[in-house]
Write a protein that holds these residues in place. Structure first.
Motif, PDB file in Angstrom:
ATOM      1  N   HIS A 227     -60.937 -71.967  -7.917  1.00 16.44           N
ATOM      2  CA  HIS A 227     -59.499 -72.189  -7.751  1.00 16.44           C
ATOM      3  C   HIS A 227     -58.790 -71.034  -8.446  1.00 16.44           C
ATOM      4  CE1 HIS A 227     -55.506 -73.940  -8.203  1.00 16.44           C
ATOM      5  NE2 HIS A 227     -55.849 -74.862  -7.317  1.00 16.44           N
ATOM      6  N   LYS A 228     -57.755 -70.513  -7.796  1.00 15.92           N
ATOM      7  CA  LYS A 228     -57.112 -69.302  -8.309  1.00 15.92           C
ATOM      8  C   LYS A 228     -56.594 -69.474  -9.735  1.00 15.92           C
ATOM      9  CE  LYS A 228     -55.938 -67.827  -3.643  1.00 15.92           C
ATOM     10  NZ  LYS A 228     -54.880 -67.700  -2.622  1.00 15.92           N
ATOM     11  N   SER A 229     -56.151 -70.677 -10.081  1.00 19.19           N
ATOM     12  CA  SER A 229     -55.623 -70.903 -11.430  1.00 19.19           C
ATOM     13  C   SER A 229     -56.711 -70.837 -12.494  1.00 19.19           C
ATOM     14  CB  SER A 229     -54.911 -72.257 -11.503  1.00 19.19           C
ATOM     15  OG  SER A 229     -55.852 -73.317 -11.340  1.00 19.19           O
ATOM     16  N   LEU A 230     -57.979 -71.028 -12.084  1.00 21.47           N
ATOM     17  CA  LEU A 230     -59.089 -71.013 -13.043  1.00 21.47           C
ATOM     18  C   LEU A 230     -59.771 -69.653 -13.143  1.00 21.47           C
ATOM     19  CD1 LEU A 230     -60.964 -74.389 -12.395  1.00 21.47           C
ATOM     20  CD2 LEU A 230     -59.004 -73.951 -13.874  1.00 21.47           C
ATOM     21  N   ALA A 231     -59.549 -68.781 -12.188  1.00 25.63           N
ATOM     22  CA  ALA A 231     -60.253 -67.496 -12.153  1.00 25.63           C
ATOM     23  C   ALA A 231     -60.075 -66.741 -13.473  1.00 25.63           C
ATOM     24  CB  ALA A 231     -59.737 -66.652 -10.993  1.00 25.63           C
ATOM     25  N   PRO A 232     -61.169 -66.264 -14.074  1.00 17.45           N
ATOM     26  CA  PRO A 232     -61.068 -65.521 -15.344  1.00 17.45           C
ATOM     27  C   PRO A 232     -60.195 -64.276 -15.212  1.00 17.45           C
ATOM     28  CG  PRO A 232     -63.348 -66.118 -14.901  1.00 17.45           C
ATOM     29  CD  PRO A 232     -62.569 -66.442 -13.658  1.00 17.45           C
ATOM     30  N   ILE A 233     -60.403 -63.529 -14.141  1.00 14.47           N
ATOM     31  CA  ILE A 233     -59.592 -62.342 -13.846  1.00 14.47           C
ATOM     32  C   ILE A 233     -58.745 -62.669 -12.624  1.00 14.47           C
ATOM     33  CG2 ILE A 233     -59.609 -59.874 -13.325  1.00 14.47           C
ATOM     34  CD1 ILE A 233     -60.856 -60.599 -16.042  1.00 14.47           C
ATOM     35  N   LYS A 234     -57.428 -62.554 -12.761  1.00 16.75           N
ATOM     36  CA  LYS A 234     -56.549 -62.917 -11.650  1.00 16.75           C
ATOM     37  C   LYS A 234     -56.380 -61.775 -10.655  1.00 16.75           C
ATOM     38  CE  LYS A 234     -55.395 -67.069 -13.094  1.00 16.75           C
ATOM     39  NZ  LYS A 234     -56.345 -67.240 -14.197  1.00 16.75           N
ATOM     40  N   VAL A 235     -56.391 -60.539 -11.148  1.00 15.81           N
ATOM     41  CA  VAL A 235     -56.165 -59.394 -10.270  1.00 15.81           C
ATOM     42  C   VAL A 235     -56.908 -58.182 -10.825  1.00 15.81           C
ATOM     43  CG1 VAL A 235     -53.999 -58.846 -11.474  1.00 15.81           C
ATOM     44  CG2 VAL A 235     -54.399 -57.923  -9.191  1.00 15.81           C
ATOM     45  N   ALA A 236     -57.518 -57.432  -9.921  1.00 14.03           N
ATOM     46  CA  ALA A 236     -58.201 -56.191 -10.310  1.00 14.03           C
ATOM     47  C   ALA A 236     -57.458 -55.009  -9.701  1.00 14.03           C
ATOM     48  CB  ALA A 236     -59.648 -56.206  -9.826  1.00 14.03           C
ATOM     49  N   VAL A 237     -57.306 -53.954 -10.477  1.00 12.45           N
ATOM     50  CA  VAL A 237     -56.639 -52.739 -10.007  1.00 12.45           C
ATOM     51  C   VAL A 237     -57.700 -51.670  -9.779  1.00 12.45           C
ATOM     52  CG1 VAL A 237     -54.949 -50.945 -10.540  1.00 12.45           C
ATOM     53  CG2 VAL A 237     -54.527 -53.317 -11.238  1.00 12.45           C
TER      54      VAL A 237
ATOM     55  N   LEU B 206     -49.210 -55.045 -14.861  1.00 11.70           N
ATOM     56  CA  LEU B 206     -49.697 -56.356 -14.429  1.00 11.70           C
ATOM     57  C   LEU B 206     -50.306 -57.155 -15.578  1.00 11.70           C
ATOM     58  CD1 LEU B 206     -51.384 -55.475 -10.991  1.00 11.70           C
ATOM     59  CD2 LEU B 206     -49.210 -56.662 -11.374  1.00 11.70           C
ATOM     60  N   SER B 207     -50.885 -56.448 -16.544  1.00 13.94           N
ATOM     61  CA  SER B 207     -51.517 -57.126 -17.689  1.00 13.94           C
ATOM     62  C   SER B 207     -50.515 -57.878 -18.556  1.00 13.94           C
ATOM     63  CB  SER B 207     -52.273 -56.110 -18.550  1.00 13.94           C
ATOM     64  OG  SER B 207     -53.349 -55.547 -17.832  1.00 13.94           O
ATOM     65  N   GLN B 208     -49.244 -57.582 -18.419  1.00 13.18           N
ATOM     66  CA  GLN B 208     -48.230 -58.312 -19.176  1.00 13.18           C
ATOM     67  C   GLN B 208     -48.110 -59.758 -18.687  1.00 13.18           C
ATOM     68  OE1 GLN B 208     -46.647 -56.867 -21.859  1.00 13.18           O
ATOM     69  NE2 GLN B 208     -48.085 -55.207 -21.362  1.00 13.18           N
ATOM     70  N   ASP B 209     -48.476 -59.991 -17.423  1.00 13.20           N
ATOM     71  CA  ASP B 209     -48.312 -61.323 -16.832  1.00 13.20           C
ATOM     72  C   ASP B 209     -49.611 -61.980 -16.393  1.00 13.20           C
ATOM     73  OD1 ASP B 209     -45.300 -61.486 -16.734  1.00 13.20           O
ATOM     74  OD2 ASP B 209     -45.591 -59.655 -15.553  1.00 13.20           O
ATOM     75  N   TYR B 210     -50.660 -61.195 -16.180  1.00 11.98           N
ATOM     76  CA  TYR B 210     -51.911 -61.735 -15.650  1.00 11.98           C
ATOM     77  C   TYR B 210     -53.099 -61.152 -16.394  1.00 11.98           C
ATOM     78  CZ  TYR B 210     -48.605 -62.341 -11.804  1.00 11.98           C
ATOM     79  OH  TYR B 210     -47.491 -62.646 -11.075  1.00 11.98           O
ATOM     80  N   ARG B 211     -54.187 -61.926 -16.452  1.00  9.42           N
ATOM     81  CA  ARG B 211     -55.444 -61.373 -16.966  1.00  9.42           C
ATOM     82  C   ARG B 211     -55.980 -60.447 -15.882  1.00  9.42           C
ATOM     83  NH1 ARG B 211     -58.492 -58.937 -19.386  1.00  9.42           N
ATOM     84  NH2 ARG B 211     -60.207 -59.599 -20.725  1.00  9.42           N
ATOM     85  N   ALA B 212     -55.889 -59.165 -16.108  1.00  2.00           N
ATOM     86  CA  ALA B 212     -56.241 -58.172 -15.100  1.00  2.00           C
ATOM     87  C   ALA B 212     -57.468 -57.371 -15.533  1.00  2.00           C
ATOM     88  CB  ALA B 212     -55.061 -57.231 -14.856  1.00  2.00           C
TER      89      ALA B 212
ATOM     90  N   ARG C  12     -68.097 -56.588  -6.628  1.00  2.00           N
ATOM     91  CA  ARG C  12     -68.162 -56.987  -8.035  1.00  2.00           C
ATOM     92  C   ARG C  12     -67.084 -58.020  -8.357  1.00  2.00           C
ATOM     93  NH1 ARG C  12     -69.751 -51.407  -9.569  1.00  2.00           N
ATOM     94  NH2 ARG C  12     -67.564 -50.819  -9.882  1.00  2.00           N
ATOM     95  N   GLN C  13     -65.886 -57.785  -7.842  1.00  2.00           N
ATOM     96  CA  GLN C  13     -64.787 -58.721  -8.106  1.00  2.00           C
ATOM     97  C   GLN C  13     -64.999 -60.045  -7.378  1.00  2.00           C
ATOM     98  OE1 GLN C  13     -62.571 -58.198 -10.435  1.00  2.00           O
ATOM     99  NE2 GLN C  13     -63.361 -56.125 -10.812  1.00  2.00           N
ATOM    100  N   ASP C  14     -65.550 -59.997  -6.153  1.00  2.00           N
ATOM    101  CA  ASP C  14     -65.883 -61.236  -5.430  1.00  2.00           C
ATOM    102  C   ASP C  14     -66.846 -62.076  -6.261  1.00  2.00           C
ATOM    103  OD1 ASP C  14     -64.375 -60.339  -3.300  1.00  2.00           O
ATOM    104  OD2 ASP C  14     -66.098 -59.686  -2.100  1.00  2.00           O
ATOM    105  N   GLU C  15     -67.811 -61.390  -6.864  1.00  2.00           N
ATOM    106  CA  GLU C  15     -68.895 -62.082  -7.564  1.00  2.00           C
ATOM    107  C   GLU C  15     -68.414 -62.784  -8.830  1.00  2.00           C
ATOM    108  OE1 GLU C  15     -73.647 -61.074  -8.122  1.00  2.00           O
ATOM    109  OE2 GLU C  15     -72.187 -59.453  -7.873  1.00  2.00           O
ATOM    110  N   ILE C  16     -67.326 -62.337  -9.432  1.00  2.00           N
ATOM    111  CA  ILE C  16     -66.812 -62.990 -10.630  1.00  2.00           C
ATOM    112  C   ILE C  16     -65.580 -63.849 -10.326  1.00  2.00           C
ATOM    113  CG2 ILE C  16     -67.750 -61.219 -12.157  1.00  2.00           C
ATOM    114  CD1 ILE C  16     -64.896 -60.098 -12.451  1.00  2.00           C
ATOM    115  N   GLY C  17     -65.211 -63.933  -9.042  1.00  2.00           N
ATOM    116  CA  GLY C  17     -64.164 -64.866  -8.655  1.00  2.00           C
ATOM    117  C   GLY C  17     -62.746 -64.349  -8.693  1.00  2.00           C
ATOM    118  N   THR C  18     -62.543 -63.033  -8.794  1.00  2.00           N
ATOM    119  CA  THR C  18     -61.193 -62.471  -8.846  1.00  2.00           C
ATOM    120  C   THR C  18     -60.482 -62.699  -7.508  1.00  2.00           C
ATOM    121  OG1 THR C  18     -61.998 -60.760 -10.353  1.00  2.00           O
ATOM    122  CG2 THR C  18     -59.852 -60.384  -9.295  1.00  2.00           C
TER     123      THR C  18
END
Length: 466
Positions: free
Chosen positions: A369-379, A397-403, A417-423
């Motif tokens: 679930h997006k609210s549980l994802a450890p990393i919300k967005v990858a740059v 983005l890091s000011q508002d999200y775990r990036a 890599r990001q798919d595999e950790i749920g980003t």
């Protein structure tokens, strides 16, 4: 699709940085686990989701954070000193130790899987003598050596004992709490007075508990050190059944809403024979883990047992007087209790997916679930020449999200890599970004891409991460 095994999950969690074996460089400590960089984020997100649902959005509920070490009198009143024990049996052949009830449960599960239905009451409803007789009658083997040669059952208290102060004697003996609820009851009067609460209301707590389990195992499912999320909901005795049904439903819905697979969830109501003597009703929400169905969340109508016991042992008046009717009574308690680690394990089992792709390719994707994802967005900068712009966007983005910032390898490998950790979303800074002030946003689940203006990106993410 290949069924997920516990071995697969343990390996995945270590490789990806979710959960590591405890004390690993010293050879490890049995059944000890450390949460890694991604694991601690996921764990905190689960706790935040629970707190939001059962405290923040419930006008009648409040929070508490009580001490891990408490007066031993609390455990005397609650019955833990006298009866908080497991039925221990030793195998005479290989000297391994086992819980008699678990030997029976696991054997019955194996028989069911073979198509052999054995009519019997649950092990929780059996006396020690009945468990010994059942094991001998059915020649239940030792899981380690296969022989059926066990010692008689002896009780093993599960509390960790330690000492407070400079001396180690009976007067300085204290215990690490085996559950978080006891100090909720002992603080009932304080919360009532300080918050001016009126029934019905709940007191909620997240915290560590410790049980010296005989046979811990199945990864983080059963450990000696674990974290609980518990609520004690105080109400009028006439309303307890209504609130029990309410939270029975709400806890199941919470599991589904955070992404636990509904096809692997079920209710199991306790039979009268297995109910704890003070419980009027108990339901377990069970999850079908890779090792089978087992308890995830317990909801119990504990009646007024706990407050009555602590009133008796402490001498404090823990009754409640209704301000409207002046009726004086000891409240009943409905207790929904869930282990953070067990819920996290159910979330991981539900999210872990292996998808087939064209050209005989596949990908592992953690569909959290997006609210549980450890990393919300990858740059992800498409080229090293674009790193300055990408770093600036990452910082914003890091000011508002775990990036997370990732500039290593091909863009395809970075997506994987990001798919595999749920980003949920990857933001790619490309050669057109400086011209059109836009970035490409890729969705984890669909792999579809969308062009978004940088000035609108924060609002876009906020709307899509709900």
């Amino acid at each position: 699709m290949k069924e997920l095994t516990m071995q697969d999950l343990v390996s995945y969690c270590k490789t990806m940085g979710f959960i590591f074996p405890g004390s690993e460089i010293y050879g490890g400590l049995a059944n000890s686990w450390d949460y890694g960089p991604l694991g601690v984020e996921l764990k905190n997100n689960i706790k935040s989701a629970w707190w939001k649902r059962f405290v923040q959005t419930e006008p009648n509920n409040v929070g508490l954070d009580s001490a891990i070490i408490a007066s031993p009198r609390i455990w005397e009143a609650s019955g833990h000193l006298a009866s908080f024990s497991d039925p221990l049996m030793d195998c005479r052949a290989c000297k391994s130790r086992h819980r008699a009830d678990k030997l029976i449960e696991n054997w019955l599960t194996e028989q069911e899987q073979k198509g052999n239905h054995i009519e019997t009451k649950s092990s929780e409803a059996m006396s020690d003598a009945e468990m010994e007789e059942f094991i001998q009658a059915h020649k239940i083997p030792c899981p380690d050596c296969g022989k059926c040669d066990f010692t008689p059952i002896r009780k093993f208290n599960l509390m960790f004992k330690t000492f407070m102060g400079v001396t180690e004697d009976a007067k300085s003996t204290v215990y690490l709490r085996p559950e978080t609820c006891a100090c909720i009851f002992t603080n009932f009067k304080n919360v009532l007075r300080s918050t001016r609460a009126k029934l019905p209301f709940g007191i909620c707590q997240i915290g560590k508990s410790f049980r010296n389990e005989i046979t811990p195992g199945n990864f983080i499912f059963r450990t000696r050190e674990f974290e609980q999320m518990e609520m004690e909901f105080f109400c009028h005795p006439n309303d307890a059944e209504k609130w029990f049904e309410h939270y029975r439903h709400e806890c199941m819905e919470f599991c589904k809403n955070i992404g636990v697979n509904p096809e692997k969830l079920r209710f199991r109501d306790h039979d009268k024979e297995e109910l704890v003597f003070y419980s009027k009703a108990t339901t377990d929400i069970e999850f079908n883990y890779p090792f089978g169905w087992s308890e995830l969340w317990g909801i119990a109508n504990r009646t007024n047992y706990d407050l009555t016991q602590h009133q008796k042992f402490s001498g404090e008046d823990l009754t409640y007087t209704d301000p409207f009717t002046n009726e004086k009574f000891t409240p009943f308690v409905v207790e929904p209790s869930v282990g953070v680690d067990r819920l996290l394990l159910a979330v991981l089992c539900s999210a872990y997916t292996v998808e087939d792709l064209p050209d005989n390719d596949s990908r592992i994707v953690l569909k959290l679930h997006k609210s549980l994802a450890p990393i919300k967005v990858a740059v992800l900068p498409l080229s090293k020449k674009l790193e300055d712009s990408a770093q600036k966007l990452y910082a914003d983005l890091s000011q508002d999200y775990r990036a997370q910032y990732d500039a290593s390898g091909s863009i395809g490998k970075r997506y994987r890599r990001q798919d595999e950790i749920g980003t949920p979303y990857c933001v790619t800074v490309d050669f057109e970004t400086e011209t059109d002030q836009s970035v490409t946003v890729r969705d984890r689940d669909t792999m579809l891409q969308e062009r978004v203006k940088i000035t609108e990106l924060n609002d876009w993410l906020r709307n899509h991460l709900k």
